[in-house]
Design a protein around this motif. Structure first.
Motif, PDB file in Angstrom:
ATOM      1  N   LEU A   6     142.164  25.982 -22.244  1.00 58.19           N
ATOM      2  CA  LEU A   6     140.943  26.688 -21.862  1.00 58.19           C
ATOM      3  C   LEU A   6     141.300  27.965 -21.098  1.00 58.19           C
ATOM      4  N   SER A   7     142.282  27.872 -20.250  1.00 57.52           N
ATOM      5  CA  SER A   7     142.744  29.032 -19.486  1.00 57.52           C
ATOM      6  C   SER A   7     143.215  30.141 -20.423  1.00 57.52           C
ATOM      7  N   ARG A   8     143.988  29.795 -21.425  1.00 61.22           N
ATOM      8  CA  ARG A   8     144.496  30.792 -22.385  1.00 61.22           C
ATOM      9  C   ARG A   8     143.359  31.413 -23.195  1.00 61.22           C
ATOM     10  N   HIS A   9     142.417  30.581 -23.643  1.00 63.53           N
ATOM     11  CA  HIS A   9     141.308  31.079 -24.476  1.00 63.53           C
ATOM     12  C   HIS A   9     140.367  31.993 -23.707  1.00 63.53           C
ATOM     13  N   THR A  10     140.280  31.816 -22.408  1.00 60.78           N
ATOM     14  CA  THR A  10     139.315  32.581 -21.604  1.00 60.78           C
ATOM     15  C   THR A  10     139.974  33.582 -20.669  1.00 60.78           C
ATOM     16  N   ASP A  11     141.297  33.594 -20.641  1.00 53.35           N
ATOM     17  CA  ASP A  11     142.041  34.458 -19.723  1.00 53.35           C
ATOM     18  C   ASP A  11     141.564  34.230 -18.282  1.00 53.35           C
ATOM     19  N   THR A  12     141.418  32.959 -17.948  1.00 53.30           N
ATOM     20  CA  THR A  12     140.956  32.542 -16.622  1.00 53.30           C
ATOM     21  C   THR A  12     141.973  31.550 -16.078  1.00 53.30           C
ATOM     22  N   SER A  13     142.352  31.707 -14.840  1.00 53.25           N
ATOM     23  CA  SER A  13     143.374  30.824 -14.277  1.00 53.25           C
ATOM     24  C   SER A  13     142.855  29.393 -14.173  1.00 53.25           C
ATOM     25  N   PRO A  14     143.749  28.409 -14.296  1.00 52.32           N
ATOM     26  CA  PRO A  14     143.338  27.016 -14.119  1.00 52.32           C
ATOM     27  C   PRO A  14     142.688  26.774 -12.754  1.00 52.32           C
ATOM     28  N   ARG A  15     143.194  27.450 -11.743  1.00 48.40           N
ATOM     29  CA  ARG A  15     142.605  27.287 -10.404  1.00 48.40           C
ATOM     30  C   ARG A  15     141.144  27.726 -10.395  1.00 48.40           C
ATOM     31  N   LEU A  16     140.856  28.848 -11.049  1.00 49.92           N
ATOM     32  CA  LEU A  16     139.482  29.333 -11.116  1.00 49.92           C
ATOM     33  C   LEU A  16     138.618  28.399 -11.957  1.00 49.92           C
ATOM     34  N   LEU A  17     139.172  27.830 -13.013  1.00 46.18           N
ATOM     35  CA  LEU A  17     138.425  26.864 -13.828  1.00 46.18           C
ATOM     36  C   LEU A  17     138.071  25.628 -13.007  1.00 46.18           C
ATOM     37  N   ARG A  18     139.013  25.174 -12.178  1.00 48.06           N
ATOM     38  CA  ARG A  18     138.711  24.028 -11.304  1.00 48.06           C
ATOM     39  C   ARG A  18     137.609  24.387 -10.306  1.00 48.06           C
ATOM     40  N   GLU A  21     134.337  24.232 -11.970  1.00 54.38           N
ATOM     41  CA  GLU A  21     133.939  22.826 -12.106  1.00 54.38           C
ATOM     42  C   GLU A  21     133.385  22.302 -10.779  1.00 54.38           C
ATOM     43  N   GLU A  22     134.050  22.622  -9.680  1.00 54.11           N
ATOM     44  CA  GLU A  22     133.566  22.197  -8.353  1.00 54.11           C
ATOM     45  C   GLU A  22     132.168  22.737  -8.072  1.00 54.11           C
ATOM     46  N   GLN A  23     131.897  23.946  -8.557  1.00 57.64           N
ATOM     47  CA  GLN A  23     130.604  24.584  -8.328  1.00 57.64           C
ATOM     48  C   GLN A  23     129.528  24.112  -9.309  1.00 57.64           C
ATOM     49  N   GLY A  24     129.898  23.256 -10.254  1.00 54.50           N
ATOM     50  CA  GLY A  24     128.941  22.751 -11.225  1.00 54.50           C
ATOM     51  C   GLY A  24     128.627  23.733 -12.341  1.00 54.50           C
ATOM     52  N   LEU A  25     129.510  24.700 -12.568  1.00 56.37           N
ATOM     53  CA  LEU A  25     129.283  25.704 -13.596  1.00 56.37           C
ATOM     54  C   LEU A  25     129.813  25.258 -14.953  1.00 56.37           C
ATOM     55  N   ILE A  26     130.838  24.447 -14.950  1.00 58.11           N
ATOM     56  CA  ILE A  26     131.371  23.832 -16.173  1.00 58.11           C
ATOM     57  C   ILE A  26     131.661  22.380 -15.852  1.00 58.11           C
ATOM     58  N   SER A  27     131.855  21.600 -16.891  1.00 60.99           N
ATOM     59  CA  SER A  27     132.203  20.193 -16.667  1.00 60.99           C
ATOM     60  C   SER A  27     133.260  19.767 -17.677  1.00 60.99           C
ATOM     61  N   ALA A  28     133.939  18.701 -17.323  1.00 63.39           N
ATOM     62  CA  ALA A  28     134.992  18.176 -18.189  1.00 63.39           C
ATOM     63  C   ALA A  28     134.956  16.656 -18.130  1.00 63.39           C
ATOM     64  N   ALA A  29     135.273  16.065 -19.244  1.00 68.68           N
ATOM     65  CA  ALA A  29     135.480  14.616 -19.269  1.00 68.68           C
ATOM     66  C   ALA A  29     136.889  14.368 -18.748  1.00 68.68           C
ATOM     67  N   ARG A  30     137.152  13.167 -18.342  1.00 66.62           N
ATOM     68  CA  ARG A  30     138.499  12.817 -17.870  1.00 66.62           C
ATOM     69  C   ARG A  30     139.116  11.811 -18.831  1.00 66.62           C
ATOM     70  N   SER A  31     140.346  12.083 -19.198  1.00 67.76           N
ATOM     71  CA  SER A  31     141.067  11.126 -20.038  1.00 67.76           C
ATOM     72  C   SER A  31     141.588  10.012 -19.133  1.00 67.76           C
TER      73      SER A  31
END
Length: 140
Positions: A6-18, A21-31
């Motif tokens: 996801l980071s590569r596809h959006t040019d967004t750091s994993p830290r920013l993606l997390r 997620e914390e802010q409720g802007l995106i969500s992820a399932a957990r394996s």
């Protein structure tokens, strides 16, 4: 997809993606091993969030309007606060101003490029004749 993809596809750091997620802007399932697993549509959502953040909207407002932005022309959210409406109007007006400035800048760059290319073409063909590479542009 995992967070690295996801980071590569959006040019967004994993830290920013997390953070998103914390802010409720995106969500992820957990394996089972705890890795985040994002749906393909999350790419578009991240790009949308980044655009809204770049426009100056705070995450608290983005979180409230994101559910309404999935289907344009049906944007509606119940009980908007006057503060939220004022903030959205202000950001819309700011975007309009930025678009105008960017348009003027683009037009100025276009004009500059046109002038440079015209001057380069004129320099390459003195007196309207093709330059001769053997004589440095001089004709004999």
């Amino acid at each position: 997809m995992r967070i690295g993809e996801l980071s590569r596809h959006t040019d967004t750091s994993p830290r920013l993606l997390r953070y998103y997620e914390e802010q409720g802007l995106i969500s992820a399932a957990r394996s089972p091993n705890g890795y985040r697993d994002y749906e393909d549509g999350t790419v578009d959502r991240v790009l949308q969030v980044r655009g809204l953040l770049d426009a100056g909207l705070p995450t608290r407002i983005i979180r409230r309007i994101l559910p309404c932005l999935g289907t344009p022309r049906t944007i509606y959210f119940p009980d908007p606060t006057p503060e939220m409406l004022t903030a959205l109007e202000r950001e819309r007006d700011r975007m309009t101003e930025r678009i105008a400035v960017l348009s003027r800048n683009r037009d100025a760059i276009d004009g500059y490029l046109t002038t440079v290319r015209r001057n380069d073409a004129a320099a390459a063909t003195p007196a309207g004749r093709p330059a001769d590479a053997r004589t440095g542009g001089r004709t004999e």
